[in-house]
Enzyme design. Structure first.
Site, PDB file in Angstrom:
ATOM      1  N   HIS A  73      -5.950  12.233  11.659  1.00  0.00           N
ATOM      2  CA  HIS A  73      -6.398  10.840  11.650  1.00  0.00           C
ATOM      3  C   HIS A  73      -7.918  10.742  11.542  1.00  0.00           C
ATOM      4  O   HIS A  73      -8.648  11.251  12.393  1.00  0.00           O
ATOM      5  CB  HIS A  73      -5.944  10.135  12.933  1.00  0.00           C
ATOM      6  CG  HIS A  73      -6.357   8.694  12.988  1.00  0.00           C
ATOM      7  ND1 HIS A  73      -5.572   7.670  12.516  1.00  0.00           N
ATOM      8  CD2 HIS A  73      -7.510   8.115  13.416  1.00  0.00           C
ATOM      9  CE1 HIS A  73      -6.211   6.531  12.671  1.00  0.00           C
ATOM     10  NE2 HIS A  73      -7.390   6.766  13.215  1.00  0.00           N
TER      11      HIS A  73
ATOM     12  N   THR B  37      -6.702  -2.165   5.040  1.00  0.00           N
ATOM     13  CA  THR B  37      -5.830  -2.760   6.058  1.00  0.00           C
ATOM     14  C   THR B  37      -5.241  -1.705   6.985  1.00  0.00           C
ATOM     15  O   THR B  37      -4.738  -2.047   8.060  1.00  0.00           O
ATOM     16  CB  THR B  37      -4.664  -3.536   5.407  1.00  0.00           C
ATOM     17  OG1 THR B  37      -3.928  -2.650   4.563  1.00  0.00           O
ATOM     18  CG2 THR B  37      -5.178  -4.710   4.577  1.00  0.00           C
TER      19      THR B  37
ATOM     20  N   GLY C 227     -10.713  -4.697   1.355  1.00  0.00           N
ATOM     21  CA  GLY C 227      -9.256  -4.692   1.350  1.00  0.00           C
ATOM     22  C   GLY C 227      -8.605  -3.612   2.185  1.00  0.00           C
ATOM     23  O   GLY C 227      -7.385  -3.447   2.123  1.00  0.00           O
TER      24      GLY C 227
ATOM     25  N   ASN D  83     -10.289   2.095  -0.469  1.00  0.00           N
ATOM     26  CA  ASN D  83     -10.794   0.848   0.105  1.00  0.00           C
ATOM     27  C   ASN D  83     -11.432   1.191   1.450  1.00  0.00           C
ATOM     28  O   ASN D  83     -10.811   1.847   2.294  1.00  0.00           O
ATOM     29  CB  ASN D  83      -9.657  -0.159   0.298  1.00  0.00           C
ATOM     30  CG  ASN D  83      -9.088  -0.638  -1.021  1.00  0.00           C
ATOM     31  OD1 ASN D  83      -9.812  -0.770  -2.001  1.00  0.00           O
ATOM     32  ND2 ASN D  83      -7.795  -0.891  -1.053  1.00  0.00           N
TER      33      ASN D  83
ATOM     34  N   HIS E  85      -7.058   7.011   3.300  1.00  0.00           N
ATOM     35  CA  HIS E  85      -6.035   7.195   2.270  1.00  0.00           C
ATOM     36  C   HIS E  85      -6.632   6.934   0.908  1.00  0.00           C
ATOM     37  O   HIS E  85      -7.429   6.018   0.731  1.00  0.00           O
ATOM     38  CB  HIS E  85      -4.829   6.279   2.506  1.00  0.00           C
ATOM     39  CG  HIS E  85      -5.168   4.827   2.690  1.00  0.00           C
ATOM     40  ND1 HIS E  85      -5.632   4.326   3.884  1.00  0.00           N
ATOM     41  CD2 HIS E  85      -5.124   3.785   1.836  1.00  0.00           C
ATOM     42  CE1 HIS E  85      -5.858   3.025   3.757  1.00  0.00           C
ATOM     43  NE2 HIS E  85      -5.570   2.670   2.513  1.00  0.00           N
TER      44      HIS E  85
HETATM   45  P1  5GP Z   1      -5.406  -0.441   2.163  1.00  0.00           P
HETATM   46  O1  5GP Z   1      -5.195  -1.919   1.981  1.00  0.00           O
HETATM   47  O2  5GP Z   1      -5.714  -0.110   3.606  1.00  0.00           O
HETATM   48  O3  5GP Z   1      -6.376   0.186   1.194  1.00  0.00           O
HETATM   49  O4  5GP Z   1      -4.029   0.245   1.796  1.00  0.00           O
HETATM   50  C1  5GP Z   1      -2.938   0.276   2.642  1.00  0.00           C
HETATM   51  C2  5GP Z   1      -1.714   0.404   1.775  1.00  0.00           C
HETATM   52  O5  5GP Z   1      -0.647   0.775   2.594  1.00  0.00           O
HETATM   53  C3  5GP Z   1      -1.316  -0.903   1.086  1.00  0.00           C
HETATM   54  O6  5GP Z   1      -1.342  -0.725  -0.335  1.00  0.00           O
HETATM   55  C4  5GP Z   1       0.090  -1.172   1.610  1.00  0.00           C
HETATM   56  O7  5GP Z   1       0.967  -1.677   0.615  1.00  0.00           O
HETATM   57  C5  5GP Z   1       0.534   0.190   2.093  1.00  0.00           C
HETATM   58  N1  5GP Z   1       1.476   0.142   3.205  1.00  0.00           N
HETATM   59  C6  5GP Z   1       1.409  -0.663   4.300  1.00  0.00           C
HETATM   60  N2  5GP Z   1       2.444  -0.407   5.120  1.00  0.00           N
HETATM   61  C7  5GP Z   1       3.168   0.599   4.534  1.00  0.00           C
HETATM   62  C8  5GP Z   1       4.361   1.299   4.939  1.00  0.00           C
HETATM   63  O8  5GP Z   1       4.964   1.077   5.986  1.00  0.00           O
HETATM   64  N3  5GP Z   1       4.813   2.249   4.077  1.00  0.00           N
HETATM   65  C9  5GP Z   1       4.172   2.537   2.893  1.00  0.00           C
HETATM   66  N4  5GP Z   1       4.715   3.493   2.119  1.00  0.00           N
HETATM   67  N5  5GP Z   1       3.040   1.899   2.501  1.00  0.00           N
HETATM   68  C10 5GP Z   1       2.548   0.939   3.319  1.00  0.00           C
HETATM   69 ZN    ZN Z   2      -3.679   7.773  11.737  1.00  0.00          ZN
END
Ligand code: 5GP
Ligand code: ZN
Length: 117
Positions: free
Chosen positions: A51, A98, A96, A90, A103
């Protein structure tokens, strides 16, 4: 603490296997799985198993692990037969982010506009 599994972190739970995901690749240090809300025909997330809150924290604390993540984005692109693709980290809510576990989004399989929105 950075590097340690966090009980309240979605992606730590995917690493632990307590939340299911469609895993496409796994190494000793990384997991790659399909985004639950895909924004392109290929939309795979590559994460370090450890993490770290975002890409910058990952690169600062564990540069070899950051390199592992980048190598895996290429491996995913090869497996998905993507000639062109985009890697997105992101970083910060205004951009963006979240999920607060570093990742890389690997996006491809369609034309990708530049600059992004
Ligand atoms: P961020 O917005 O932080 O750059 O990307 C987080 C990503 O995680 C988003 O594209 C969202 O669709 C994906 N995501 C959120 N919850 C889950 C989940 O439970 N499983 C998977 N496979 N993707 C998730
Ligand atoms: Zn984590």
């Amino acid at each position: 603490m950075t590097g340690e599994p966090q009980d309240d972190c979605l992606f730590c739970r995917i690493v632990a296997g307590t939340i299911p995901a469609t895993i496409v690749r796994e190494t000793e240090t990384t997991v790659a799985f399909r985004d639950i809300n895909p924004q392109a025909p290929t939309h795979v997330l590559v994460i370090p198993k450890a993490h770290h809150r975002d890409a910058a924290a990952l690169a600062a604390a564990a540069p070899e692990l950051a390199a592992d993540v980048l190598r895996e984005t290429q491996a995913v692109a090869d497996e998905e037969k993507l000639e062109s693709y985009r890697i997105v980290f992101n970083t910060g809510s205004g951009a963006g982010q979240t999920v607060w576990h570093a990742h890389a989004h690997v996006l491809g399989g369609r034309g990708l506009d530049w600059p992004p929105g």
